[in-house]
Motif scaffolding. Sequence first.
Motif, PDB file in Angstrom:
ATOM      1  N   ASN A  53       0.813  -1.214   0.000  1.00 22.93           N
ATOM      2  CA  ASN A  53       0.000   0.000   0.000  1.00 22.93           C
ATOM      3  C   ASN A  53       0.848   1.266   0.000  1.00 22.93           C
ATOM      4  O   ASN A  53       0.317   2.367   0.102  1.00 22.93           O
ATOM      5  CB  ASN A  53      -0.971   0.011   1.185  1.00 22.93           C
ATOM      6  CG  ASN A  53      -0.270   0.149   2.518  1.00 22.93           C
ATOM      7  OD1 ASN A  53       0.914  -0.175   2.648  1.00 22.93           O
ATOM      8  ND2 ASN A  53      -0.993   0.604   3.522  1.00 22.93           N
ATOM      9  N   GLU A  73      -5.165   2.223  -0.234  1.00 18.50           N
ATOM     10  CA  GLU A  73      -4.050   2.373  -1.165  1.00 18.50           C
ATOM     11  C   GLU A  73      -3.488   1.024  -1.612  1.00 18.50           C
ATOM     12  O   GLU A  73      -2.445   0.964  -2.265  1.00 18.50           O
ATOM     13  CB  GLU A  73      -2.936   3.197  -0.507  1.00 18.50           C
ATOM     14  CG  GLU A  73      -3.267   4.671  -0.354  1.00 18.50           C
ATOM     15  CD  GLU A  73      -3.308   5.377  -1.701  1.00 18.50           C
ATOM     16  OE1 GLU A  73      -2.259   5.426  -2.378  1.00 18.50           O
ATOM     17  OE2 GLU A  73      -4.399   5.850  -2.090  1.00 18.50           O
ATOM     18  N   ASN A  74      -4.160  -0.059  -1.273  1.00 15.44           N
ATOM     19  CA  ASN A  74      -3.708  -1.401  -1.642  1.00 15.44           C
ATOM     20  C   ASN A  74      -3.600  -1.528  -3.165  1.00 15.44           C
ATOM     21  O   ASN A  74      -4.526  -1.159  -3.902  1.00 15.44           O
ATOM     22  CB  ASN A  74      -4.701  -2.434  -1.106  1.00 15.44           C
ATOM     23  CG  ASN A  74      -4.166  -3.844  -1.183  1.00 15.44           C
ATOM     24  OD1 ASN A  74      -3.356  -4.230  -0.364  1.00 15.44           O
ATOM     25  ND2 ASN A  74      -4.611  -4.610  -2.170  1.00 15.44           N
ATOM     26  N   GLY A  75      -2.465  -2.036  -3.650  1.00 18.55           N
ATOM     27  CA  GLY A  75      -2.293  -2.188  -5.095  1.00 18.55           C
ATOM     28  C   GLY A  75      -0.999  -2.916  -5.420  1.00 18.55           C
ATOM     29  O   GLY A  75      -0.282  -3.391  -4.530  1.00 18.55           O
ATOM     30  N   ASN A 112       2.882   4.162 -11.896  1.00 14.57           N
ATOM     31  CA  ASN A 112       1.710   4.804 -11.305  1.00 14.57           C
ATOM     32  C   ASN A 112       1.087   5.827 -12.243  1.00 14.57           C
ATOM     33  O   ASN A 112       1.788   6.578 -12.912  1.00 14.57           O
ATOM     34  CB  ASN A 112       2.117   5.480  -9.986  1.00 14.57           C
ATOM     35  CG  ASN A 112       0.973   5.589  -9.012  1.00 14.57           C
ATOM     36  OD1 ASN A 112       0.046   4.771  -9.024  1.00 14.57           O
ATOM     37  ND2 ASN A 112       1.016   6.576  -8.144  1.00 14.57           N
ATOM     38  N   ARG A 128      -4.174  10.452  -8.205  1.00 14.49           N
ATOM     39  CA  ARG A 128      -4.469   9.572  -9.321  1.00 14.49           C
ATOM     40  C   ARG A 128      -5.742  10.016 -10.045  1.00 14.49           C
ATOM     41  O   ARG A 128      -6.683  10.497  -9.423  1.00 14.49           O
ATOM     42  CB  ARG A 128      -4.584   8.125  -8.841  1.00 14.49           C
ATOM     43  CG  ARG A 128      -3.279   7.591  -8.250  1.00 14.49           C
ATOM     44  CD  ARG A 128      -3.314   6.085  -8.059  1.00 14.49           C
ATOM     45  NE  ARG A 128      -4.338   5.666  -7.121  1.00 14.49           N
ATOM     46  CZ  ARG A 128      -4.173   5.625  -5.801  1.00 14.49           C
ATOM     47  NH1 ARG A 128      -3.020   6.010  -5.270  1.00 14.49           N
ATOM     48  NH2 ARG A 128      -5.150   5.212  -5.025  1.00 14.49           N
ATOM     49  N   GLY A 137      -6.362   2.547  -9.389  1.00 18.69           N
ATOM     50  CA  GLY A 137      -5.547   2.047  -8.289  1.00 18.69           C
ATOM     51  C   GLY A 137      -4.077   2.374  -8.452  1.00 18.69           C
ATOM     52  O   GLY A 137      -3.629   2.852  -9.505  1.00 18.69           O
ATOM     53  N   ARG A 138      -3.329   2.133  -7.415  1.00 20.73           N
ATOM     54  CA  ARG A 138      -1.885   2.375  -7.446  1.00 20.73           C
ATOM     55  C   ARG A 138      -1.200   1.445  -8.446  1.00 20.73           C
ATOM     56  O   ARG A 138      -1.551   0.278  -8.585  1.00 20.73           O
ATOM     57  CB  ARG A 138      -1.264   2.141  -6.064  1.00 20.73           C
ATOM     58  CG  ARG A 138      -1.534   3.225  -5.049  1.00 20.73           C
ATOM     59  CD  ARG A 138      -0.914   2.903  -3.708  1.00 20.73           C
ATOM     60  NE  ARG A 138       0.502   2.556  -3.827  1.00 20.73           N
ATOM     61  CZ  ARG A 138       0.962   1.315  -3.751  1.00 20.73           C
ATOM     62  NH1 ARG A 138       0.148   0.303  -3.575  1.00 20.73           N
ATOM     63  NH2 ARG A 138       2.247   1.093  -3.858  1.00 20.73           N
ATOM     64  N   THR A 140      -1.120   1.070 -11.659  1.00 19.29           N
ATOM     65  CA  THR A 140      -1.996   0.410 -12.628  1.00 19.29           C
ATOM     66  C   THR A 140      -1.305   0.208 -13.971  1.00 19.29           C
ATOM     67  O   THR A 140      -1.591  -0.745 -14.692  1.00 19.29           O
ATOM     68  CB  THR A 140      -3.277   1.242 -12.824  1.00 19.29           C
ATOM     69  OG1 THR A 140      -3.952   1.335 -11.564  1.00 19.29           O
ATOM     70  CG2 THR A 140      -4.204   0.621 -13.831  1.00 19.29           C
TER      71      THR A 140
END
Length: 222
Positions: A53, A73-75, A112, A128, A137-138, A140
């Motif tokens: 995250n 922020e999980n990604g 990102n 983002r 999402g982070r 991506t």
Amino acid sequence: MTATNPQPPYALIQSDVNDGYSYYDALDVNLSHSFSQKLSMLVSYTWSHAIDNVDPDIPSQNPNDPLQTGKVENGNAIFDQRHRFVLSGVYILPAKVHFGGVATLGSGLPYNYTTGASNSGDGATADRPVINGVVVGRDTGLGRPIYDIAPFLERAFALGSERVHLLLRAEAFNVFNRANFVGYSGTWGNGATPGAGFGAPLAGITNQLPARSLQFMAKVTF
């Protein structure tokens, strides 16, 4: 719409919180075989997924909203490489010359997406973008595949006795000089379509793996 600063006297109020985490899942398969006394090979494949995250010490990695950190922020981790295939081997040529090498093929690394603007009003430009109605999402983005071929030649010589040997070795890394990029422009902007230069590889040694290099070695054992 860009948010306003709730505390105008301060450009930025920074706080450190202990809510970062990461985890990693993988499947690793290895197969080795000696086809003869002169030829042996090793094949390895890894499927993996690295998730976190926050990516420390990486530009453009501020949270999308400084008031919402943690699981939101999980990604993908910035170093997440989903597929990696490695083939290595050695063949003994006439005159006891050893020829071999390592071939590595891997999927691209993430990058990102950002707006390039401080939508949240925190002063950072790593917010983002909203694409198809949702905040992406982070990490991506997905970069280009990474390939590397590293051959070698080596020969051992006896120097006067069976106990003293000279080993000569020449090897190349990224012998085809492929441009393996790890850094990309993730500036999408705030529009419905990406801005100019989005997804293009970035310049600089930190954004690209090493170019072709040659190495020579002489080693004496006794």
